[in-house]
Design a protein around this motif. Structure first.
Motif, short mmCIF file in Angstrom:
data_model
loop_
_atom_site.label_atom_id
_atom_site.label_comp_id
_atom_site.label_asym_id
_atom_site.label_seq_id
_atom_site.Cartn_x
_atom_site.Cartn_y
_atom_site.Cartn_z
N ILE A 53 0.84 -1.20 0.00
CA ILE A 53 0.00 0.00 0.00
C ILE A 53 0.87 1.25 0.00
O ILE A 53 0.56 2.23 -0.68
CB ILE A 53 -1.00 -0.02 1.18
N ALA A 54 1.97 1.23 0.71
CA ALA A 54 2.90 2.37 0.67
C ALA A 54 3.45 2.55 -0.74
O ALA A 54 3.53 3.68 -1.25
CB ALA A 54 4.03 2.17 1.67
N GLU A 55 3.82 1.44 -1.39
CA GLU A 55 4.37 1.52 -2.75
C GLU A 55 3.33 2.00 -3.76
O GLU A 55 3.65 2.81 -4.63
CB GLU A 55 4.86 0.14 -3.21
N GLU A 56 2.10 1.52 -3.65
CA GLU A 56 1.08 1.82 -4.66
C GLU A 56 0.36 3.13 -4.43
O GLU A 56 -0.02 3.81 -5.38
CB GLU A 56 0.05 0.69 -4.71
N LEU A 57 0.11 3.48 -3.16
CA LEU A 57 -0.79 4.60 -2.85
C LEU A 57 -0.18 5.67 -1.95
O LEU A 57 -0.89 6.59 -1.55
CB LEU A 57 -2.07 4.05 -2.21
N THR A 58 1.07 5.56 -1.60
CA THR A 58 1.83 6.54 -0.81
C THR A 58 1.26 6.81 0.58
O THR A 58 1.49 7.87 1.14
CB THR A 58 2.01 7.89 -1.57
N VAL A 59 0.51 5.88 1.15
CA VAL A 59 -0.01 6.03 2.50
C VAL A 59 0.51 4.91 3.39
O VAL A 59 1.00 3.89 2.89
CB VAL A 59 -1.57 6.05 2.53
N THR A 60 0.40 5.11 4.69
CA THR A 60 0.86 4.13 5.66
C THR A 60 -0.34 3.45 6.32
O THR A 60 -1.18 4.12 6.93
CB THR A 60 1.73 4.80 6.74
N ILE A 61 -0.41 2.14 6.18
CA ILE A 61 -1.44 1.35 6.87
C ILE A 61 -1.11 1.33 8.35
O ILE A 61 0.03 1.09 8.75
CB ILE A 61 -1.48 -0.09 6.32
N LEU A 62 -2.11 1.59 9.18
CA LEU A 62 -1.94 1.53 10.64
C LEU A 62 -2.18 0.09 11.07
O LEU A 62 -3.33 -0.38 11.15
CB LEU A 62 -2.90 2.50 11.32
N ARG A 63 -1.08 -0.61 11.30
CA ARG A 63 -1.13 -2.05 11.55
C ARG A 63 -2.07 -2.44 12.68
O ARG A 63 -2.74 -3.47 12.61
CB ARG A 63 0.28 -2.58 11.85
N ASP A 64 -2.12 -1.62 13.75
CA ASP A 64 -2.93 -1.99 14.90
C ASP A 64 -4.43 -1.86 14.63
O ASP A 64 -5.25 -2.28 15.44
CB ASP A 64 -2.52 -1.20 16.15
N THR A 65 -4.81 -1.32 13.46
CA THR A 65 -6.23 -1.23 13.10
C THR A 65 -6.63 -2.32 12.10
O THR A 65 -7.81 -2.42 11.76
CB THR A 65 -6.57 0.15 12.48
N ALA A 66 -5.68 -3.08 11.61
CA ALA A 66 -5.95 -4.08 10.56
C ALA A 66 -6.80 -5.22 11.10
O ALA A 66 -6.52 -5.79 12.15
CB ALA A 66 -4.65 -4.61 10.00
N VAL A 67 -7.86 -5.54 10.34
CA VAL A 67 -8.77 -6.63 10.68
C VAL A 67 -8.94 -7.50 9.44
O VAL A 67 -9.26 -6.99 8.36
CB VAL A 67 -10.14 -6.09 11.13
N HIS A 68 -8.73 -8.80 9.60
CA HIS A 68 -8.89 -9.73 8.49
C HIS A 68 -10.34 -9.69 8.01
O HIS A 68 -11.27 -9.85 8.80
CB HIS A 68 -8.50 -11.15 8.92
N ALA A 69 -10.55 -9.48 6.71
CA ALA A 69 -11.89 -9.37 6.13
C ALA A 69 -12.31 -10.65 5.43
O ALA A 69 -13.50 -10.85 5.18
CB ALA A 69 -11.93 -8.21 5.15
N GLY A 70 -11.34 -11.49 5.08
CA GLY A 70 -11.66 -12.73 4.39
C GLY A 70 -10.57 -13.09 3.41
O GLY A 70 -9.66 -12.30 3.15
N THR A 71 -10.67 -14.31 2.88
CA THR A 71 -9.73 -14.79 1.88
C THR A 71 -10.54 -15.40 0.74
O THR A 71 -11.46 -16.19 0.99
CB THR A 71 -8.77 -15.83 2.49
N TRP A 72 -10.22 -15.00 -0.48
CA TRP A 72 -10.94 -15.45 -1.66
C TRP A 72 -9.97 -16.05 -2.66
O TRP A 72 -8.80 -15.65 -2.70
CB TRP A 72 -11.66 -14.28 -2.31
N GLU A 73 -10.45 -16.97 -3.48
CA GLU A 73 -9.64 -17.57 -4.55
C GLU A 73 -10.44 -17.58 -5.84
O GLU A 73 -11.64 -17.84 -5.83
CB GLU A 73 -9.24 -19.01 -4.22
N ALA A 74 -9.74 -17.31 -6.95
CA ALA A 74 -10.35 -17.35 -8.28
C ALA A 74 -9.25 -17.50 -9.31
O ALA A 74 -8.06 -17.34 -9.00
CB ALA A 74 -11.16 -16.09 -8.55
N ARG A 75 -9.66 -17.75 -10.54
CA ARG A 75 -8.70 -17.79 -11.64
C ARG A 75 -8.01 -16.43 -11.71
O ARG A 75 -8.64 -15.39 -11.58
CB ARG A 75 -9.43 -18.10 -12.96
N ALA A 76 -6.71 -16.44 -11.92
CA ALA A 76 -5.94 -15.20 -11.98
C ALA A 76 -6.18 -14.49 -13.31
O ALA A 76 -6.01 -15.09 -14.37
CB ALA A 76 -4.45 -15.49 -11.78
N HIS A 77 -6.57 -13.25 -13.25
CA HIS A 77 -6.84 -12.44 -14.44
C HIS A 77 -5.56 -12.25 -15.25
O HIS A 77 -4.51 -11.92 -14.70
CB HIS A 77 -7.40 -11.08 -14.01
N GLY A 78 -5.65 -12.50 -16.55
CA GLY A 78 -4.50 -12.28 -17.42
C GLY A 78 -3.45 -13.38 -17.38
O GLY A 78 -2.36 -13.22 -17.92
#
Length: 133
Positions: free
Chosen positions: A50-75
């Motif tokens: 996220i820092a590389e792509e969007l120049t912001v810092t994720i606040l680690r202590d606020t991170a909550v797992h939302a889920g895990t998904w799988e699908a065919r990889a686009h491209g």
């Protein structure tokens, strides 16, 4: 032999829309995040990408797992699957495209055809949970 791409992504929703990105030369939108590097935890990957792509810092202590998904990889070939482990988290800084990101957009459920297959699954689940307009 099937191949698995291991990715970590940020689910950032505001006002019924989700933050999404489009990389240079790509025709689909992807949730921000990326591939795990050797030895990285989910949160290490999330924060770095996220820092590389969007120049912001994720606040680690606020991170909550939302889920895990799988699908065919686009491209990719038919036998390539992407596993996307997603987190909600707060951030500091100003969102701006960086690195390989050409465009940052806010998408609603009507934009579902414009995103990758794994993101489509996430859009469906967010819509069912009344989180994506």
């Amino acid at each position: 032999m099937a191949k698995l791409i291991d990715k970590v992504a940020w689910l950032h929703l505001e006002g019924g829309r989700i933050l999404s990105t489009r990389s240079r030369g790509k025709d689909a939108y992807y949730l921000p995040g990326g591939k795990r590097e050797a030895g990285e935890s989910d949160l290490d990957t999330l924060q770095r990408e996220i820092a590389e792509e969007l120049t912001v810092t994720i606040l680690r202590d606020t991170a909550v797992h939302a889920g895990t998904w799988e699908a065919r990889a686009h491209g990719h070939a038919e036998d390539v699957t992407v596993r996307m482990t997603c987190y909600h988290a707060d951030y500091t800084g100003t969102l701006a495209p960086s690195h390989e990101i050409e465009e940052v957009v806010w998408l609603g459920y009507a934009d579902r055809p414009r995103v990758s297959p794994v993101d489509q699954l996430i859009f469906d689940d967010l819509r069912r949970a009344a989180r994506l307009a």
